[in-house]
Write an enzyme that holds these catalytic residues in place. Structure first.
Site, PDB file in Angstrom:
ATOM      1  N   ASP A  15      34.535  46.753  36.541  1.00 46.96           N
ATOM      2  CA  ASP A  15      34.735  47.761  35.500  1.00 46.96           C
ATOM      3  C   ASP A  15      34.224  47.300  34.145  1.00 46.96           C
ATOM      4  OD1 ASP A  15      36.052  48.907  37.640  1.00 46.96           O
ATOM      5  OD2 ASP A  15      37.707  49.652  36.437  1.00 46.96           O
ATOM      6  N   ARG A  95      49.556  41.734  27.442  1.00 44.71           N
ATOM      7  CA  ARG A  95      48.696  42.688  26.742  1.00 44.71           C
ATOM      8  C   ARG A  95      48.790  42.628  25.223  1.00 44.71           C
ATOM      9  NH1 ARG A  95      46.458  41.758  31.113  1.00 44.71           N
ATOM     10  NH2 ARG A  95      45.937  43.480  32.509  1.00 44.71           N
ATOM     11  N   ASP A 124      48.303  49.832  30.872  1.00 46.10           N
ATOM     12  CA  ASP A 124      47.609  48.914  29.972  1.00 46.10           C
ATOM     13  C   ASP A 124      46.952  49.616  28.794  1.00 46.10           C
ATOM     14  OD1 ASP A 124      48.363  46.628  31.253  1.00 46.10           O
ATOM     15  OD2 ASP A 124      46.505  46.377  32.376  1.00 46.10           O
ATOM     16  N   SER A 180      43.504  45.624  43.702  1.00 50.29           N
ATOM     17  CA  SER A 180      43.155  45.017  42.420  1.00 50.29           C
ATOM     18  C   SER A 180      44.163  43.927  42.102  1.00 50.29           C
ATOM     19  CB  SER A 180      43.127  46.061  41.309  1.00 50.29           C
ATOM     20  OG  SER A 180      44.423  46.564  41.068  1.00 50.29           O
TER      21      SER A 180
END
Length: 413
Positions: A15, A95, A124, A180
């Site tokens: 990505d 994050r 996220d 993932s």
């Protein structure tokens, strides 16, 4: 005229590799790739070269592991944060640190925007952007997955892989890992792909290869192992008598926990954006630290302080999960937590065995436990008069008697 500069949170996966090239073409911008080293280990190999070859003008790979452990993991564990009773918030807590460093780089480089590869369905995107808003309110955030132009060009993985091949971008995308993965110092998370079916058994022998941090509990050593954790004001400062900085504590506990198959969680959770999602987590060191910290509190924390803090755990965990780390309410809660931890000091002994963390002893120079008072034998100090309990119970029962009398009167008794 100088080109616009965009700082991209870059992992080197499919990505963000595609997004780096796409941003450069679409915005005719200079792309500065940023990767936070928060414990991904071998995932960082070759990232700088790959980012430059994909079109980045500059690459930052910053070692933030100690800051992550000291300023994010430790304060969160002092709060006893656990989301929906199971999740130790491994991805969530990383994050805000990544976003913090991104905006710092943006300021230093004169960038007008930051960008990320989070999808429009996940948590996220919220975490990155709320943190950025709290720290740098005027910076632009570009989220390609939320742009119709990007989604039309890349409706699926096949189109992304074809784009990568066209532009000579090396990517790893295969059916051998149909899920993932996100890794850092605190945990690894696995989601999507085959895991989207909540009936899929991630603990089955055929899926042993998925886990990277821990052995299958069934394959863990048949002999239990003891570990001692020393705390000062709610923070673990030593393991088995060896003083360590927070980073090294987490690394050591991950090693011990992984060896004994500790810290695996498989859950369906509630995302902030409204949907349920299934996640599988490995948090070996975090599971040990969480248990040890709670045991230390049980001996040293005042009852009412503990109950007050505990009443706020769900709220605190939701703030972290939903991306409000830099919000004033989280900071206010943290001040209360910090005050509650001033006497959480001493040593906890635990036994690690086949996925279990078992209490094996706790001691403290500031212990609130007094065996002379708690004993079932004669109290040599006479600090507690059992006869006092009669009045205590009578007063606490008063409102219950009154309410019962009213109910009986209503029933005509």
């Amino acid at each position: 005229m100088a080109k616009q500069k965009i700082v991209l949170a870059y992992s080197g996966g499919l990505d963000t590799s595609i997004i780096l090239k796409w941003l450069k073409e679409t915005y005719d911008a200079e792309i500065i790739a940023f990767t936070a080293d928060i414990g991904q280990k071998e995932e960082l190999d070759g990232l700088e070269e790959k980012a430059l070859n994909t079109g980045a003008s500059k690459v930052y790979i910053d070692d933030l592991r100690e800051e992550f452990a000291r300023d994010f993991i430790y304060p969160m564990f002092q709060a006893g944060a656990l989301y929906e009773g199971q999740y130790l918030l491994g991805t969530s807590i990383a994050r805000p640190l990544i976003a913090k460093r991104m905006v710092e780089i943006a300021r230093a480089e004169g960038a007008t925007a930051i960008a990320h590869g989070a999808t429009g369905k996940g948590n996220d995107q919220v975490r990155f952007e709320l943190a950025a808003a709290a720290l740098t309110p005027d910076i632009e955030v570009i989220a390609p997955w939320r742009l119709e132009q990007f989604r039309e060009q890349f409706p699926g993985r096949a189109e992304m892989i074809a784009y990568a091949e066209k532009h000579g971008i090396p990517v790893t995308a295969s059916a051998s890992k149909p899920y993932s993965m996100d890794r850092n110092l605190l945990h690894i998370s696995y989601e999507s792909g085959v895991l989207e079916d909540p009936w899929f058994d991630a603990s089955a022998p055929s899926n042993k290869d998925m886990y990277l941090l821990s052995v299958d509990p069934e394959d863990a050593p048949d002999q239990a192992e003891y570990v001692e954790l020393e705390f000062e004001q709610g923070n673990c400062v030593a393991v088995n008598g060896e003083r360590m900085i927070p980073l090294h504590v987490m690394e050591k506990l991950n090693e011990l926990g992984g060896k004994h198959g500790i810290g695996r969680v498989d859950m369906v959770e509630n995302r902030f954006v409204g949907m349920k999602s299934r996640g599988v987590y490995e948090t070996p060191g975090g599971a040990i630290l969480f248990t040890a910290h709670r045991k230390m509190e049980s001996l040293t924390m005042d009852r009412e302080v503990m109950h007050l803090r505990d009443s706020l755990i769900s709220r605190y965990a939701s703030l972290v999960y939903n991306g409000f780390w830099f919000a004033p309410e989280r900071l206010a809660l943290q001040a209360l937590v910090t005050e509650s931890q001033k006497n959480v000091s001493g040593t906890v002994r635990l036994k690690l065995y086949k996925g279990n963390v078992i209490a094996a002893g706790v001691k403290s120079p500031v212990s609130l436990y007094n065996p002379n008072i708690a004993t079932m034998e004669a109290d040599p100090t006479q600090a507690y008069n059992q006869g006092d309990a009669t009045g205590f119970i009578r007063l606490n029962a008063l409102r219950l008697r009154v309410a019962s009398g009213v109910e009986q009167q209503k029933a005509g008794k």
